[in-house]
Scaffold this active site. Structure first.
Site, PDB file in Angstrom:
ATOM      1  N   HIS A 134      16.410   3.837   1.890  1.00 56.63           N
ATOM      2  CA  HIS A 134      17.567   3.273   1.386  1.00 56.63           C
ATOM      3  C   HIS A 134      18.835   2.910   2.213  1.00 56.63           C
ATOM      4  O   HIS A 134      18.930   3.909   3.527  1.00 56.63           O
ATOM      5  CB  HIS A 134      17.955   4.121   0.305  1.00 56.63           C
ATOM      6  CG  HIS A 134      16.803   4.253  -0.969  1.00 56.63           C
ATOM      7  ND1 HIS A 134      16.948   3.098  -1.711  1.00 56.63           N
ATOM      8  CD2 HIS A 134      16.302   5.260  -1.394  1.00 56.63           C
ATOM      9  CE1 HIS A 134      15.896   3.222  -2.641  1.00 56.63           C
ATOM     10  NE2 HIS A 134      15.561   4.671  -2.350  1.00 56.63           N
ATOM     11  N   SER A 190       8.501   5.121  -3.278  1.00 62.12           N
ATOM     12  CA  SER A 190       8.238   3.437  -3.013  1.00 62.12           C
ATOM     13  C   SER A 190       8.138   3.479  -1.471  1.00 62.12           C
ATOM     14  O   SER A 190       7.750   2.086  -1.174  1.00 62.12           O
ATOM     15  CB  SER A 190       9.439   2.961  -3.796  1.00 62.12           C
ATOM     16  OG  SER A 190       9.932   3.649  -4.779  1.00 62.12           O
ATOM     17  N   CYS A 198     -10.878  -3.217  -4.082  1.00 59.56           N
ATOM     18  CA  CYS A 198     -11.864  -2.678  -4.792  1.00 59.56           C
ATOM     19  C   CYS A 198     -11.848  -1.047  -4.960  1.00 59.56           C
ATOM     20  O   CYS A 198     -12.740  -0.560  -5.667  1.00 59.56           O
ATOM     21  CB  CYS A 198     -13.097  -3.249  -3.996  1.00 59.56           C
ATOM     22  SG  CYS A 198     -13.616  -2.056  -2.650  1.00 59.56           S
ATOM     23  N   CYS A 244     -14.541  -0.397   5.352  1.00 58.54           N
ATOM     24  CA  CYS A 244     -13.748  -0.984   4.294  1.00 58.54           C
ATOM     25  C   CYS A 244     -13.515  -2.444   4.266  1.00 58.54           C
ATOM     26  O   CYS A 244     -12.674  -2.735   5.215  1.00 58.54           O
ATOM     27  CB  CYS A 244     -12.466  -0.181   4.225  1.00 58.54           C
ATOM     28  SG  CYS A 244     -11.135  -0.885   3.050  1.00 58.54           S
ATOM     29  N   ARG A 259       9.679  13.996  -9.238  1.00 54.83           N
ATOM     30  CA  ARG A 259      10.760  14.457  -8.102  1.00 54.83           C
ATOM     31  C   ARG A 259      11.326  15.667  -8.874  1.00 54.83           C
ATOM     32  O   ARG A 259      11.509  15.751 -10.287  1.00 54.83           O
ATOM     33  CB  ARG A 259      11.765  13.513  -7.783  1.00 54.83           C
ATOM     34  CG  ARG A 259      11.428  12.219  -8.133  1.00 54.83           C
ATOM     35  CD  ARG A 259      11.970  11.620  -9.459  1.00 54.83           C
ATOM     36  NE  ARG A 259      12.167  10.349  -9.412  1.00 54.83           N
ATOM     37  CZ  ARG A 259      11.602   9.239 -10.300  1.00 54.83           C
ATOM     38  NH1 ARG A 259      11.324   9.893 -11.515  1.00 54.83           N
ATOM     39  NH2 ARG A 259      12.074   7.987 -10.236  1.00 54.83           N
ATOM     40  N   CYS A 315     -16.540   0.935  -0.056  1.00 50.16           N
ATOM     41  CA  CYS A 315     -16.492   1.667   1.124  1.00 50.16           C
ATOM     42  C   CYS A 315     -16.870   3.255   0.927  1.00 50.16           C
ATOM     43  O   CYS A 315     -17.264   4.247   1.947  1.00 50.16           O
ATOM     44  CB  CYS A 315     -15.213   1.813   1.808  1.00 50.16           C
ATOM     45  SG  CYS A 315     -13.850   1.964   0.735  1.00 50.16           S
ATOM     46  N   SER A 342      15.324  11.235  -3.964  1.00 55.38           N
ATOM     47  CA  SER A 342      15.750  10.122  -3.742  1.00 55.38           C
ATOM     48  C   SER A 342      17.349  10.335  -3.391  1.00 55.38           C
ATOM     49  O   SER A 342      17.855  10.768  -4.218  1.00 55.38           O
ATOM     50  CB  SER A 342      15.502   8.941  -4.428  1.00 55.38           C
ATOM     51  OG  SER A 342      15.998   7.648  -3.680  1.00 55.38           O
TER      52      SER A 342
END
Lengths: 489, 411, 120
Positions: free
Chosen positions: A52, A48, A444, A407, A313, A449, A346
């Site tokens: 943390h 993500s 897109c 791009c 993970r 690109c 994590s």
């Protein structure tokens, strides 16, 4: 080529690259081995991007200690590397009054772990802070923040390289033998020797450990799927928004994570599985992520999704475990010189500066380390799209190819693509370009690109048609030129 | 930083932009400027090497590049200014553009703007096909660019998802160049493209068309190895027991076009979520004064001749606006009713206007009925209606009368 | 022999049913207009198609030029034409409308360029 090293780091994810870079401050010869064709291939790529605070980890655990420390170290660490770390803060949101007690418990755990600034927020204030989120109350976690994980890893790797670390890509370690003089490390083409090994192999940490006879750990795998929402909806969130975690050993629930680029990530899910290389996405999780996210964002539409991905993970406890596992970071007693990192899931990314410090500390216990005089921090170039209009004009007058946008969705220029193809690690895959530039990551997804990037690779860098690959595969992306099938059948 | 003023700026040099610019110039606009991001004019037509363009306007079946060249010639002969390899990176509601190219950043002030940016293709990520993410997944237009412009073959055994025109055209193109197309997979119960294409691209080459099917899984580590297809029920949900694996090394996606309105959003222009494009009035002017829209960025068209006609209207009106000669009329909303997916323009005045729309489902012997409340304003009987074929109808001044609001439905 | 032809003259797409011998139509049904009937007959005895494709270019700003047959050619010769032109390379510059291959395979049709390709 150099074959003998003081330290061999195995695995070029965030941990391996961070450790290699930190070791490059010292008068040490360091090698970094990675089995994929680029750094940041495993879990480091597919998470993500959250730093943390430490509220989720069990008090007294290494995870808690290193996460809180890592979070504290992150701003200066990121500054040194020239990457962005944005402390946008998090709200753990209670959906109903029944979750309020859980929230209070979570606050206490956080405080026990030494997480600063935790504060309960009532419904009225939550509405002001997060107008689009539906919730009863929340726990405000001001130290949580967001990063671009692949940018960090690439910056770490390029910094390490600039300071003398030899990085070997497509170099899977298949065997390790212990010799009097150190370890003999076998990779496909060449063998190396090193006094110390740091095992940062992530999903393969168990395999590497077993090569030196460490059998006591069983490694499990858990897949997490994500959905990415179009940048047009990024404005809906001001902070990270997490639900109150239900089970302590499972996952953290479906998060809503704004990204530095302005997208919102939904996820991750968590499901134990046997095949650690299976990063496929499923219909089941697509539906589940959308419906879970709708608890907080009731107006969320399926059309807002631009992409989905998954990562795996490693875990040290099975799905039936009542408590979550902890990090293992130790010089194995039975194998001196082998620094074993197991189960770095994590908050691994969040803890990475602190994990690095700990590992270097372990090496210092048995080896005097002398700081180099000429260690330099190499900051990555600022993205063209982030520069103001006048600055853009100036850049274009210096290098005209900055005026040619390749791009459209992420505003990446031809010059940026060319500079990236010149990267110190000599990674020349479409994926490598994607993660270094952001091209092909917009709405897109390469529609405009990709063709132009292929052209730059072929025309400006002389890369042969048959050597153009997505991620360094054996098979080329193209089946030859258009007439080849008719000509050769 | 370069600063200049033009009378009419046209964003995009494809079929819409070319026609709009030419019409604006012919209407007497001062300086007309086309800003095109590619290295040549022509837009998507440059890669549409098949024929079927121009049947309405030229009464000939031209190929895409030939159709484009007609308008490129006109644009050049009219002395229209052209910026190539130039990307508009900002647009605001004051009609000011920021353009980037190798000469630097340009600020362009305008009296009128025509949006002609076309559309992008819907992606795998957006429709969420489960499975791995191997190399070998392309969007159909992307593959068309690689094959027809860059001389790169995308694969040897190609499954195509989506039977819209682009998917059908690519099926034929691939087979002609020696690849194998095991199937074209279509989630709807009917083919998405024009009938002409279904016959000449699929039936001609015995390519199986699997209607009521979709791709439910993609397998492959580094490269696509197979796709799994399944029949779908009436809610488009896959029926698990009908799953079937098709071996292939490439998957082409022809799953929809999305008008590229990033700049429109930036300028705060109101968009119609049913078309994906701007809400416009009978002048094809958007909610932003002096900014007009035409072509695929306004609504996805199926026949380029009508893109041209639209664009000419937009260009002409943009020119008139730039000379302050465009008369503002009261807005009468036109609401899509039962069976109608969308209507463009969304607002009309009391003047005669051409309205176009798409139906939601195919049918035979249907009536398109315009109503003002309960009063029927116009009825048009059609032998055949289908979603892929856009319907264009003229509303006359007498028919509009003094209606305050119109709705249109299929009956 | 029996054959079904999907008529493409208008969107109705009538499925025209034909029973025929090698040289004559014996029965033809399910068409709604004369144009459709004529199209179906042509499809039986002499189906033709316009071929559009690309050909390789040397020294051009583009590696390929888009081409078409100057008139429709027999449908069953399409792949022969594709095989024949696969190995050919043309020299830039090329002009739209220029004849690139004359009388391809003796079929009385030329291969013609459909776009300009400038020389580099």
């Amino acid at each position: 080529m150099k074959y003998r090293y003081d330290v061999a780091v195995i695995g070029a994810g965030v941990i391996g690259c961070a450790i290699a870079r930190d070791l490059s401050r010292y008068e040490l010869s360091v090698a970094l081995f990675e089995k994929e064709s680029d750094v940041c291939g495993g879990a480091s790529k597919a998470n993500s991007g959250v730093v943390h605070s430490g509220i989720y980890s069990a008090p007294g655990s290494m995870k808690a200690e290193l996460c809180v420390k890592g979070n504290e170290m992150f701003p200066s660490w990121a500054r040194e590397l020239g990457v962005e770390f944005r402390r946008i803060g998090k709200h753990v949101v209670a959906r109903n009054k029944g979750e309020l007690k859980e929230l209070e418990n979570l606050k206490k755990v956080g405080e026990d772990n030494g997480v600063p600034g935790l504060r309960m927020v009532d419904k009225k204030e939550l509405k002001i802070l997060e107008p689009n989120i539906y919730g009863e109350a929340s726990l405000s976690v001001p130290t949580a923040g967001i990063v671009s994980p692949y940018h960090i890893v690439i910056a770490l790797a390029e910094n390490a390289y600039a300071n003398g670390v030899n990085i070997f890509l497509k170099a899977a370690v298949s065997d390790i033998k212990q010799r009097k003089t150190g370890f003999k490390i076998t990779t496909p083409k060449v063998s190396f020797s090193a006094k110390y090994i740091v095992n940062c192999a992530g999903l393969f940490c168990g395999d590497i450990a077993r090569m030196v006879g460490i059998e006591k750990f069983k490694v499990y795998f858990s897949k997490g799927e994500y959905l990415i929402l179009d940048k047009a909806y990024g404005h809906l969130l001001n902070h990270l928004v997490y639900p109150v975690p239900k089970i302590v050993s499972g996952g953290l629930g479906i998060h809503l994570t704004p990204t530095l680029e302005g997208n919102i990530l939904l996820g991750p899910s968590a499901r134990y599985m046997n095949d650690r290389e299976d990063t496929s996405t499923t219909q089941e999780k697509w539906d589940e992520l959308l419906s879970d996210a709708r608890i907080f964002l009731p107006d969320l539409k399926e059309e807002w999704v631009i992409h989905s991905y998954a990562g795996v993970r490693c875990k040290l406890v099975s799905s039936r475990a009542k408590k979550p596992g902890d990090f293992v970071i130790e010089e194995d007693k039975g194998v001196p010189g082998f620094i074993n990192l197991m189960g770095i899931e994590s908050p691994g990314l969040s803890a990475s500066p602190a994990i690095t410090e700990k590992v270097v500390g372990i090496i210092k216990e048995s080896q005097a380390l002398k700081l180099k005089k000429n260690f330099t921090n190499v900051a990555s170039n600022q993205r063209f799209s982030r520069i103001d209009t006048k600055g853009k004009d100036r850049l274009i007058s210096e290098k005209s190819k900055h005026g040619h946008l390749i791009c459209r969705c992420e505003h990446v220029t031809e010059q940026e693509i060319m500079d990236i193809l010149d990267n110190p690690l000599n990674v020349r895959t479409l994926s490598g370009i994607k993660y270094r530039s952001r091209a092909m990551m917009g709405r897109c997804q390469g529609g405009f690109c990709k063709a132009r990037i292929v052209r730059i690779m072929e025309d400006s860098f002389g890369i042969d048609l048959d050597d153009i690959t997505q991620r360094g595969e054996k098979l080329p992306l193209f089946a030859g030129r258009t007439k080849d099938l008719r000509k050769h059948g | 930083m370069d600063k200049r003023t033009v009378d009419v700026a046209v964003i995009g040099g494809g079929p819409a932009g070319l026609a709009a610019a030419a019409a604006a110039k012919r209407e007497g606009a001062g300086e007309v400027l086309i800003i095109e991001r590619d290295e040549r004019l022509g837009g998507i037509l440059n890669q549409c090497i098949h024929e079927g363009f121009g049947l309405e306007i030229f009464k000939e079946a031209l190929t895409g590049p030939e159709y484009a060249q007609r308008y490129i010639n006109e644009v050049r002969s009219l002395g229209i200014s052209i910026m190539l390899n130039s990307m508009v990176i900002e647009l605001n509601s004051d009609r000011e553009l920021i353009v980037s190219n190798e000469d630097g950043i340009h600020k362009i002030l305008t009296k009128a703007v025509v949006l002609a940016m076309g559309c992008r293709e819907r992606t795998r990520g957006a429709i969420g096909i489960p499975g791995s993410r191997p190399a070998g997944i392309f969007k159909a237009g992307e593959a068309q660019h690689f094959i027809n412009i860059m001389d790169r073959m995308v694969g040897r055994k190609v499954v195509i998802l989506g039977s819209g025109d682009i998917g059908l055209i690519m099926a034929r193109r691939l087979v002609l160049e020696g690849a194998e197309v095991p199937a074209v997979v279509e989630i709807m119960p009917y083919c998405g493209g024009l009938l002409r294409n279904r016959v000449q691209c699929l039936e001609d080459f015995d390519i199986p068309l699997l209607l009521n099917h979709t791709v439910v899984d993609i397998k492959g580590g580094e490269r696509v190895e197979s796709v799994t297809v399944a029949r779908v029920d009436e809610n488009q949900n896959p029926i698990k027991r009908t799953k079937k694996t098709i071996e292939c090394d490439t998957l082409l996606l022809s799953v929809g076009l999305i008008p590229e309105n990033e700049l429109s959003r930036m300028a705060g222009i109101a968009l119609d979520e049913k078309t994906g494009g701007a809400v416009v009035d009978e002048h094809l002017m958007t909610s932003c004064d002096g900014i007009f829209a035409c072509g695929n960025v306004l609504v996805v068209h199926d026949i380029v001749d009508f893109v041209t006609k639209d664009a000419e209207k937009a260009g002409k009106n943009a020119a008139m606006y730039s000379k302050k000669k465009l008369i503002d009329e009261p807005d009468i909303p036109v609401i899509p009713g039962l069976g109608i997916r969308f209507v463009v323009p969304q607002f009309i005045s009391t003047e005669e206007v051409e309205i176009y729309m798409r139906v939601m489902e195919p049918g035979s012997y249907k009536k398109i009925v315009f109503r003002d409340g309960k009063r029927i304003v116009k009825t048009k009987k059609l032998k055949y209606v289908s979603p892929p074929e856009m319907i264009r109808l003229r509303l006359r001044k007498q028919e509009i009368g003094n209606a305050k609001k119109l709705s249109v439905a299929v009956e | 022999m029996r054959k079904n032809v999907t008529c493409i003259v208008c969107p109705l797409g009538c499925r025209i049913r034909i029973v025929h011998s090698k040289d004559a139509i014996q029965r033809i049904e399910d068409y709604q207009c004369e144009k459709g009937k004529d199209y179906a007959v042509q499809e039986i005895f002499n189906p033709v198609r316009t071929l559009t494709t690309t050909m390789m270019v040397r020294n051009g700003q583009l590696p390929l030029v888009s081409v078409k047959t100057s008139k429709p050619v027999p449908k069953d010769r399409i792949f022969d034409i594709m095989d024949t032109i696969a190995g050919l390379e043309l020299e830039a510059p090329l002009a739209i409308g220029e004849i690139l291959v004359e009388d391809i395979l003796g079929l009385n049709a030329n291969i013609v360029a459909t776009k300009h390709v400038k020389r580099i």
